[in-house]
Design a protein around this motif. Structure first.
Motif, mmCIF file in Angstrom:
data_model
loop_
_atom_site.group_PDB
_atom_site.id
_atom_site.type_symbol
_atom_site.label_atom_id
_atom_site.label_comp_id
_atom_site.label_asym_id
_atom_site.label_seq_id
_atom_site.Cartn_x
_atom_site.Cartn_y
_atom_site.Cartn_z
ATOM 1 N N ILE A 78 0.869 -1.180 0.000
ATOM 2 C CA ILE A 78 0.000 0.000 0.000
ATOM 3 C C ILE A 78 0.905 1.229 0.000
ATOM 4 O O ILE A 78 1.789 1.366 0.855
ATOM 5 C CB ILE A 78 -0.939 0.027 1.219
ATOM 6 N N VAL A 79 0.665 2.098 -0.956
ATOM 7 C CA VAL A 79 1.455 3.324 -1.082
ATOM 8 C C VAL A 79 0.509 4.522 -1.029
ATOM 9 O O VAL A 79 -0.450 4.594 -1.807
ATOM 10 C CB VAL A 79 2.269 3.347 -2.393
ATOM 11 N N ILE A 80 0.781 5.438 -0.106
ATOM 12 C CA ILE A 80 -0.028 6.651 0.026
ATOM 13 C C ILE A 80 0.843 7.838 -0.375
ATOM 14 O O ILE A 80 1.954 8.021 0.142
ATOM 15 C CB ILE A 80 -0.538 6.815 1.470
ATOM 16 N N LYS A 81 0.342 8.631 -1.292
ATOM 17 C CA LYS A 81 1.102 9.773 -1.820
ATOM 18 C C LYS A 81 0.381 11.085 -1.501
ATOM 19 O O LYS A 81 -0.836 11.120 -1.283
ATOM 20 C CB LYS A 81 1.273 9.633 -3.327
ATOM 21 N N LYS A 82 1.172 12.134 -1.535
ATOM 22 C CA LYS A 82 0.635 13.474 -1.309
ATOM 23 C C LYS A 82 -0.095 13.959 -2.554
ATOM 24 O O LYS A 82 -0.031 13.323 -3.607
ATOM 25 C CB LYS A 82 1.773 14.399 -0.913
ATOM 26 N N PRO A 83 -0.758 15.103 -2.473
ATOM 27 C CA PRO A 83 -1.574 15.594 -3.609
ATOM 28 C C PRO A 83 -0.818 15.773 -4.915
ATOM 29 O O PRO A 83 -1.460 15.769 -5.982
ATOM 30 C CB PRO A 83 -2.099 16.946 -3.092
ATOM 31 N N ASP A 84 0.518 15.883 -4.861
ATOM 32 C CA ASP A 84 1.253 16.028 -6.119
ATOM 33 C C ASP A 84 1.392 14.709 -6.864
ATOM 34 O O ASP A 84 1.894 14.657 -7.985
ATOM 35 C CB ASP A 84 2.632 16.642 -5.871
ATOM 36 N N ASP A 85 0.954 13.603 -6.235
ATOM 37 C CA ASP A 85 0.970 12.246 -6.819
ATOM 38 C C ASP A 85 2.399 11.737 -7.098
ATOM 39 O O ASP A 85 2.593 10.799 -7.872
ATOM 40 C CB ASP A 85 0.148 12.203 -8.115
ATOM 41 N N GLU A 86 3.382 12.362 -6.468
ATOM 42 C CA GLU A 86 4.762 11.926 -6.638
ATOM 43 C C GLU A 86 5.438 11.667 -5.291
ATOM 44 O O GLU A 86 6.132 10.682 -5.123
ATOM 45 C CB GLU A 86 5.565 12.983 -7.424
ATOM 46 N N THR A 87 5.227 12.534 -4.352
ATOM 47 C CA THR A 87 5.847 12.398 -3.037
ATOM 48 C C THR A 87 5.146 11.303 -2.241
ATOM 49 O O THR A 87 3.919 11.328 -2.059
ATOM 50 C CB THR A 87 5.768 13.726 -2.258
ATOM 51 N N VAL A 88 5.937 10.331 -1.789
ATOM 52 C CA VAL A 88 5.394 9.224 -1.006
ATOM 53 C C VAL A 88 5.230 9.663 0.450
ATOM 54 O O VAL A 88 6.210 10.057 1.106
ATOM 55 C CB VAL A 88 6.310 7.984 -1.088
ATOM 56 N N PHE A 89 4.019 9.600 0.945
ATOM 57 C CA PHE A 89 3.746 9.937 2.345
ATOM 58 C C PHE A 89 3.989 8.731 3.247
ATOM 59 O O PHE A 89 4.580 8.843 4.317
ATOM 60 C CB PHE A 89 2.306 10.429 2.481
ATOM 61 N N LEU A 90 3.525 7.557 2.783
ATOM 62 C CA LEU A 90 3.718 6.311 3.547
ATOM 63 C C LEU A 90 3.668 5.130 2.583
ATOM 64 O O LEU A 90 2.834 5.115 1.676
ATOM 65 C CB LEU A 90 2.631 6.153 4.617
ATOM 66 N N ALA A 91 4.574 4.167 2.792
ATOM 67 C CA ALA A 91 4.592 2.975 1.929
ATOM 68 C C ALA A 91 4.867 1.742 2.780
ATOM 69 O O ALA A 91 5.846 1.704 3.532
ATOM 70 C CB ALA A 91 5.656 3.114 0.838
ATOM 71 N N MET A 92 3.981 0.774 2.655
ATOM 72 C CA MET A 92 4.145 -0.498 3.372
ATOM 73 C C MET A 92 4.100 -1.641 2.371
ATOM 74 O O MET A 92 3.181 -1.726 1.553
ATOM 75 C CB MET A 92 3.034 -0.678 4.411
ATOM 76 N N GLY A 93 5.131 -2.499 2.461
ATOM 77 C CA GLY A 93 5.173 -3.664 1.583
ATOM 78 C C GLY A 93 5.238 -4.939 2.405
ATOM 79 O O GLY A 93 4.681 -4.989 3.509
ATOM 80 N N ARG A 94 5.929 -5.948 1.866
ATOM 81 C CA ARG A 94 6.054 -7.245 2.552
ATOM 82 C C ARG A 94 7.522 -7.638 2.651
ATOM 83 O O ARG A 94 8.324 -7.353 1.749
ATOM 84 C CB ARG A 94 5.293 -8.333 1.782
ATOM 85 N N ASP A 95 7.850 -8.314 3.755
ATOM 86 C CA ASP A 95 9.202 -8.851 3.879
ATOM 87 C C ASP A 95 9.220 -10.298 3.409
ATOM 88 O O ASP A 95 8.246 -10.791 2.814
ATOM 89 C CB ASP A 95 9.706 -8.724 5.321
ATOM 90 N N GLU A 96 10.323 -11.003 3.664
ATOM 91 C CA GLU A 96 10.452 -12.391 3.204
ATOM 92 C C GLU A 96 9.441 -13.322 3.842
ATOM 93 O O GLU A 96 9.087 -14.360 3.268
ATOM 94 C CB GLU A 96 11.878 -12.888 3.476
ATOM 95 N N LYS A 97 8.986 -12.976 5.034
ATOM 96 C CA LYS A 97 7.998 -13.802 5.733
ATOM 97 C C LYS A 97 6.569 -13.333 5.436
ATOM 98 O O LYS A 97 5.628 -13.780 6.080
ATOM 99 C CB LYS A 97 8.254 -13.763 7.236
#
Length: 219
Positions: free
Chosen positions: A137-156
């Motif tokens: 899940i990636v949340i960006k600011k109104p400029d649609d370029e600056t990443v406000f928060l990004a969560m992915g997955r690790d190996e587990k």
């Protein structure tokens, strides 16, 4: 002349008469011939019986093979039907889930994103990522370029922070986060189909094993 004629007649009669040994030999010869004929007839009869038996066995094998083949075809047909039905159901559930999650997350992110409450947003995202079909899940600011928060997955396959750049085979759902008619951010949800593929693969394996077991039981 009379004496010579008598001797010739007597000699002819003795030749016609068979000695006991000759009679026994003649009887033995006839018996041997009779036995030979009987043995030959028995061998011919046995050979015919064997040919009939082999022919019957071949017919039985062909009939059994035809029955087994027909049952395998029927079982395969039912298995393919089950696989297709399950595949359609999984895909349908997956699509419905992507729509629901994206809309739901957009709504609940409206207030915290407006106040830029990053900690609260992170907790919301981690809670949503309990759904294993969400890869990132990636949340960006109104400029649609600056990443406000990004969560992915690790190996587990546990939620983990990352830069926000992601590539691979994903289903992307992108939504605008709007407050009071103004776009305050953008949200990207990356869904993976790996678990659908795994479940369908297990279904195929179970299908093949079921057909093999049924075939062995029939045979």
């Amino acid at each position: 002349v009379s004496a010579s004629l008598k001797r010739a007649i007597n000699l002819s009669q003795r030749r016609k008469e068979k000695t006991p040994a000759e009679n026994r030999f003649r009887k033995t010869s006839k018996n041997y011939q009779s036995c030979s004929v009987i043995i030959h007839e028995q061998l011919v009869l046995r050979e015919l019986q064997m040919q009939i038996t082999i022919s019957e066995q071949n017919i039985a094998i062909k009939m059994a093979s035809a029955v087994v083949f027909a049952l395998i075809v029927i079982l395969s047909g039912f298995s393919i039907y089950d696989y297709t039905r399950k595949s359609d159901m999984l895909i349908k559930d997956f699509v419905e889930n992507t729509e629901f999650v994206s809309k739901h997350l957009t709504n609940i992110l409206e207030e915290p994103l407006a106040s830029e409450n990053k900690n609260f947003i992170r907790k919301i995202v981690e809670w949503e990522m309990a759904d294993k079909s969400i890869s990132a899940i990636v949340i960006k600011k109104p400029d649609d370029e600056t990443v406000f928060l990004a969560m992915g997955r690790d190996e587990k396959w546990e939620p983990a922070k990352f830069e926000g750049n992601i590539s691979g085979d994903f289903v992307l759902k992108k939504e605008n986060v709007i407050r009071n008619g103004e776009v305050i951010g953008f949200m990207e949800i990356y869904f993976t189909v790996r678990f659908i593929k795994r479940e369908l693969g297990n279904t195929i394996i179970a299908m093949v094993v079921r057909i093999q077991i049924m075939t062995i039981c029939i045979i």
